[in-house]
Design a protein around this motif. Sequence first.
Motif, short mmCIF file in Angstrom:
data_model
loop_
_atom_site.label_atom_id
_atom_site.label_comp_id
_atom_site.label_asym_id
_atom_site.label_seq_id
_atom_site.Cartn_x
_atom_site.Cartn_y
_atom_site.Cartn_z
N GLY A 106 63.48 3.98 49.80
CA GLY A 106 64.75 3.35 50.17
C GLY A 106 65.89 3.72 49.23
N ARG A 107 65.54 4.05 47.96
CA ARG A 107 66.54 4.43 46.96
C ARG A 107 67.73 3.47 46.88
NH1 ARG A 107 64.30 7.19 43.43
NH2 ARG A 107 63.42 9.18 43.91
N ALA A 108 67.41 2.18 46.91
CA ALA A 108 68.48 1.20 46.76
C ALA A 108 67.87 -0.10 46.24
CB ALA A 108 69.18 0.97 48.09
N ASN A 109 68.71 -1.08 46.04
CA ASN A 109 68.24 -2.41 45.63
C ASN A 109 67.29 -2.96 46.67
OD1 ASN A 109 69.79 -4.42 47.54
ND2 ASN A 109 71.17 -2.75 47.05
N ALA A 110 66.69 -4.13 46.38
CA ALA A 110 65.66 -4.66 47.27
C ALA A 110 66.15 -4.86 48.70
CB ALA A 110 65.10 -5.97 46.70
#
Length: 447
Positions: free
Chosen positions: A68-72
């Motif tokens: 996802g390469r992002a925050n949760a």
Amino acid sequence: MDQKRDNFSSRFGVLVAVAGSAVGLGNVWRFPYLVGENGGGAFILVYLLCMIICVPIMISEFIIGRKGRANAVGSMKRLAPRSGWNIIGIISVLSSVLILSFYSVVGGWTIEYIIESVKGSYLNLNAAELTSNFAILTAKPFRPAILSLLFLLVTAIIVSAGIKDGIEKYSKILMPILFVLIVVLAIKSVTLNNASEGLRFLFKPDFKSLGGKGVLAAMGQAFFSLSLGMGCIITYGSYVKDDENITKMSFMSSIADLLFALIAAIAVIPAVFSFGISPDEGPSLVFITLPQVFAQMPFGGFFGFAFFFILLIAALTSSISLLEVFVAWMSEEMKITRKKAVLYSTLILSVLVILCSLSQGVLKDFLIFGKSFFDLFDYTTSDILLPIGGLLIVIFTGYKLKKDIIVSELTNNGTLKMNNTLIDAIIFIMKYLAPLAIIIIFISSWL
Ligand code: PHE
């Protein structure tokens, strides 16, 4: 957007940061007192079984984060756009806030005991005096609250520096030293008078004293201690490079975490029996037991100081990972700078930290569902939100992500050799064993 995101700079850096997040007050403060409250050996045995489901949950979080390469919340949105699955992200952010609120209070107590060590004030006290001393120190209205806020502030300062300069740098050196100190303490503890009774308590399972609630507590503690079920490893995973071996990393940090917890229990429980302290004393257990062990050692004051100081650092490498979940979410989802996100989140957390701190004294009788703020936040996260988060995470990875994606993440797109049986075992646990175990444990705790 991706270009701008920070990454961990080295393989060792990620491992240390993940292990740093896992090893903390959960191992040294929480595990021993839960072992004491829940009958010793039986609790430890269930805890060990929970580790088996936890490693694949950690791997699932790594997969979600790295893919996802992002925050949760952002990672879930990318992997499952416009679906209900970002509930995982929401639970994560909520859990991180609640945990950090009481975690900072225990961080504040740790700072208090660093000061007490310098003053040498606990070196001449007996068990009863140490117990009442702890109660007096933590029930004061201002001092513990201020120390807890100080802990939160230091966490915020480190997090605002970003990944490479902040989290990684502070995680590297002190963990091994803490380990050595706990081993020394454990050796001292098992050689005290009457220590064998404590060892028997630790290693002779008595299932009658455990019960459904104890089993749930063991599972909750496994999640808590490994920083699972609340997006922490998703968030850290989003900074992990593509050629990193996430399976190996999950195994190694889980083993490190387990070792710390077991040795901490060996350092605390035999001493508890030796000094005639009640093992079900609760959250104060470590703070009333270890000072007596220090008192029996040469240079005990200095040793106590070193121990609590390094425990504080271990707590900080965990608290930064908690705050990181909140800050990464706020800055990426609300599109504000990292610095601003740190500022706002710290302000919100300050209020909750003060409430948790006061709930040890002035607000002791202010109960919600029969629990003080501190206990309520602790209970709702460890025993409810983290297992639910973990359950959703494995179900998502096991059923929603295609098997190809899992295999390609585990093998870094085929570049990493991995035993097929191991891959199948991991996927089996994700799909069947972990969800089933979590659900059964939940149900049995209600019966
Ligand atoms: N695992 C940390 C500890 O044992 C606490 C923690 C929980 C950190 C959840 C991050 C997420 O102290």
